[in-house]
Design a protein around this motif. Structure first.
Motif, PDB file in Angstrom:
ATOM      1  N   MET A  44       0.849  -1.183   0.000  1.00  0.00           N
ATOM      2  CA  MET A  44       0.000   0.000   0.000  1.00  0.00           C
ATOM      3  C   MET A  44       0.884   1.233   0.000  1.00  0.00           C
ATOM      4  O   MET A  44       2.124   1.123   0.007  1.00  0.00           O
ATOM      5  CB  MET A  44      -0.945   0.010   1.206  1.00  0.00           C
ATOM      6  N   ASN A  45       0.282   2.399  -0.043  1.00  0.00           N
ATOM      7  CA  ASN A  45       1.034   3.640  -0.083  1.00  0.00           C
ATOM      8  C   ASN A  45       1.897   3.799   1.164  1.00  0.00           C
ATOM      9  O   ASN A  45       1.432   3.629   2.295  1.00  0.00           O
ATOM     10  CB  ASN A  45       0.064   4.825  -0.190  1.00  0.00           C
TER      11      ASN A  45
ATOM     12  N   CYS B 210       0.233   3.686   6.584  1.00  0.00           N
ATOM     13  CA  CYS B 210       0.797   2.367   6.304  1.00  0.00           C
ATOM     14  C   CYS B 210       1.508   1.820   7.542  1.00  0.00           C
ATOM     15  O   CYS B 210       1.357   0.643   7.902  1.00  0.00           O
ATOM     16  CB  CYS B 210       1.764   2.465   5.134  1.00  0.00           C
TER      17      CYS B 210
ATOM     18  N   GLY C  24       5.260  -0.489   2.654  1.00  0.00           N
ATOM     19  CA  GLY C  24       4.771   0.571   1.785  1.00  0.00           C
ATOM     20  C   GLY C  24       5.466   0.651   0.442  1.00  0.00           C
ATOM     21  O   GLY C  24       6.614   0.211   0.274  1.00  0.00           O
TER      22      GLY C  24
ATOM     23  N   HIS D 131      -8.561   5.815  -8.122  1.00  0.00           N
ATOM     24  CA  HIS D 131      -7.701   6.825  -7.497  1.00  0.00           C
ATOM     25  C   HIS D 131      -8.367   8.194  -7.430  1.00  0.00           C
ATOM     26  O   HIS D 131      -7.959   9.043  -6.632  1.00  0.00           O
ATOM     27  CB  HIS D 131      -6.370   6.905  -8.241  1.00  0.00           C
TER      28      HIS D 131
ATOM     29  N   ASN E  27      -9.007   7.070  -1.154  1.00  0.00           N
ATOM     30  CA  ASN E  27      -7.646   7.301  -0.692  1.00  0.00           C
ATOM     31  C   ASN E  27      -7.216   6.161   0.221  1.00  0.00           C
ATOM     32  O   ASN E  27      -7.987   5.230   0.468  1.00  0.00           O
ATOM     33  CB  ASN E  27      -7.521   8.663   0.008  1.00  0.00           C
ATOM     34  N   GLU E  28      -5.998   6.234   0.732  1.00  0.00           N
ATOM     35  CA  GLU E  28      -5.431   5.120   1.491  1.00  0.00           C
ATOM     36  C   GLU E  28      -6.222   4.785   2.756  1.00  0.00           C
ATOM     37  O   GLU E  28      -6.248   3.628   3.181  1.00  0.00           O
ATOM     38  CB  GLU E  28      -3.988   5.451   1.866  1.00  0.00           C
TER      39      GLU E  28
ATOM     40  N   LYS F 236      -7.234  -2.943  -2.367  1.00  0.00           N
ATOM     41  CA  LYS F 236      -5.832  -3.185  -2.711  1.00  0.00           C
ATOM     42  C   LYS F 236      -5.700  -3.204  -4.224  1.00  0.00           C
ATOM     43  O   LYS F 236      -6.161  -4.126  -4.894  1.00  0.00           O
ATOM     44  CB  LYS F 236      -5.346  -4.508  -2.123  1.00  0.00           C
TER      45      LYS F 236
ATOM     46  N   PRO G   6      -0.971   1.693  -5.688  1.00  0.00           N
ATOM     47  CA  PRO G   6      -1.808   1.756  -4.488  1.00  0.00           C
ATOM     48  C   PRO G   6      -2.550   3.076  -4.366  1.00  0.00           C
ATOM     49  O   PRO G   6      -2.157   4.087  -4.956  1.00  0.00           O
ATOM     50  CB  PRO G   6      -0.795   1.581  -3.353  1.00  0.00           C
TER      51      PRO G   6
ATOM     52  N   ARG H  64      -3.457   6.489  -2.813  1.00  0.00           N
ATOM     53  CA  ARG H  64      -2.556   7.455  -2.170  1.00  0.00           C
ATOM     54  C   ARG H  64      -3.295   8.254  -1.099  1.00  0.00           C
ATOM     55  O   ARG H  64      -4.438   7.956  -0.732  1.00  0.00           O
ATOM     56  CB  ARG H  64      -1.972   8.400  -3.222  1.00  0.00           C
TER      57      ARG H  64
END
Length: 427
Positions: free
Chosen positions: A196-197, A202, A209, A265, A269-270, A281, A285, A287
């Motif tokens: 992931m970001n 993270c 990350g 995207h 977001n994350e 996922k 990834p 952001r």
């Protein structure tokens, strides 16, 4: 075409190429738009007449990045199921990625897919061929022969060509055939095994990350190679503010450079990963929220040319895993339009602008007809109600897989009818 003429009247006609949004009617004959406008009231004898009730009528969407499982992964998606999902989402043209089994790196496989699409797909389907043999990033494919066979662009899918010499040769060779290279911009060594970001969130989740710098470094390298070769280049999915600034400089320099981003995207977001929700996922990834907002602004400004679904179905076994071990990917074909309408409703951009990034620009980049609401254009159309709300139920999706990040999301924008060459393929 043996279909009888079709008159769609009382419609909101949206031509994203011209930026127009007017009330009127549209006549379809022999698979093309025969006439349209506010003063069109009569239809030829024997024509079918449909009252659109003020719904929006626009060119069908053109999705430049979708994974279909044929050949080799039919349990995830077939050409038939994927095309039905596309039609339900208002997508009339799909470019399928080459990361199949076997890889689409041979003209015979391109021909096989085109024949399968002719027999099984309800929408226009075009294969993207591999940029390097076996997607290994070591030896470029026969770009000229693959393009002659029917490949519309060249990409290694979700893999990057790390070898700059190989990438330079591919760009130079593609230039001679006016071929479009579509590249996943992420340095594989810097991204490593990240899931992931990279950042504070993270670390809180205890996951490894993938830094945004991995994307920016690869994109910066590619822009320099484009400047050297002057070949047509498209960055498949950019996701962060640094990449936006690199794209800005490339365009200001007048390079043959375009870029896109995915609807995922632009929508998430994350932090949406929450308690390790594997449906979020994806690769690249998700952001930070600041990056998502920057992407929306760049799309409105015109720095980002297109939006793709990045449709990547995964079966239950691949997603019901610990987050770090689950496969990347999310569905997108059926939700791309309604998710994009969130940006319109939030005031980030107009409806014609959104549809331009979803239809006109990708059609132009690929050299395909469509993306325009004008006389003589293919009657690849979508009729939709942009204001009708609904709650997404994954059980109603046409895809064989159900890994949608919009599970039970409240959305607006219902596709009422999709037409390909004047024939209704979804209603």
């Amino acid at each position: 075409m043996s279909e009888r003429p079709l008159l769609l009247r009382n419609a909101r006609l949206i031509d994203p190429a011209g930026g127009t949004d007017t009330r009127g009617a549209l006549l379809i004959q022999d698979g093309v738009i025969a006439d349209l406008g506010p003063n069109l009231a009569t239809a030829p004898e024997g024509a079918e007449i449909v009252d659109c009730g003020g719904a929006a009528l626009s060119p069908g969407l053109v999705d430049m990045r979708a994974f279909f499982g044929e050949p080799g992964a039919e349990h995830r998606e077939t050409i038939r199921s994927g095309s039905l999902a596309a039609a339900a989402g208002g997508v009339t043209t799909v470019v399928c990625m080459p990361d199949t089994d076997p890889v689409i790196d041979d003209p015979a496989i391109v021909d096989y897919l085109l024949r399968r699409a002719r027999d099984n797909s309800v929408v226009n389907l075009h294969p993207a061929a591999a940029l390097t043999k076996g997607l290994r990033g070591q030896e470029m494919t026969e770009i000229g022969l693959l393009k002659l066979a029917g490949a519309v662009c060249f990409t290694d899918g979700a893999r990057s060509v790390a070898n700059a010499r190989v990438m330079t040769r591919a760009l130079t060779y593609a230039r001679d055939f006016d071929a479009l290279i579509v590249h996943h911009t992420e340095d594989p060594d810097l991204a490593g095994t990240g899931v992931m970001n990279a950042g504070e969130y993270c670390s809180r989740l205890g996951l490894s990350g993938r830094p945004a710098e991995a994307e920016a470094i690869m994109l910066e390298r590619d822009v320099r190679l484009v400047r050297m070769t002057r070949s047509r280049y498209h960055a498949a999915i950019i996701t962060c503010r640094d990449s936006i600034e690199i794209a800005r400089r490339a365009k200001e320099a007048g390079l043959p450079f375009t870029c896109g981003t995915s609807i995922n995207h632009l929508s998430f977001n994350e932090t949406d990963i929450g308690d390790y929700r594997t449906f979020f996922k994806v690769s690249p990834p998700l952001r930070a929220e600041e990056d998502r907002q920057a992407l929306a602004e760049a799309l409105a400004e015109g720095l980002i040319d297109i939006v793709v679904s990045d449709h990547n179905p995964q079966d239950v076994e691949q997603k019901r895993q610990p987050f770090a071990e689950s496969s990347d990917g999310a569905l997108g074909l059926e939700t791309m339009l309604s998710a994009g309408l969130r940006l319109v409703n939030a005031g980030h951009l107009s409806l014609p602008h959104l549809l331009r990034s979803l239809s006109t620009r990708p059609a132009d980049l690929l050299g395909l007809p469509g993306g325009r609401l004008v006389r003589g254009a293919p009657a690849d159309l979508v009729l939709f109600d942009p204001e009708r709300p609904f709650v997404l139920d994954p059980r109603n999706l046409h895809s064989k897989s159900k890994n949608t990040p919009f599970d039970e999301a409240r959305l607006e924008g219902v596709v009422l009818r999709t037409l390909v060459a004047g024939r209704t393929v979804y209603q």
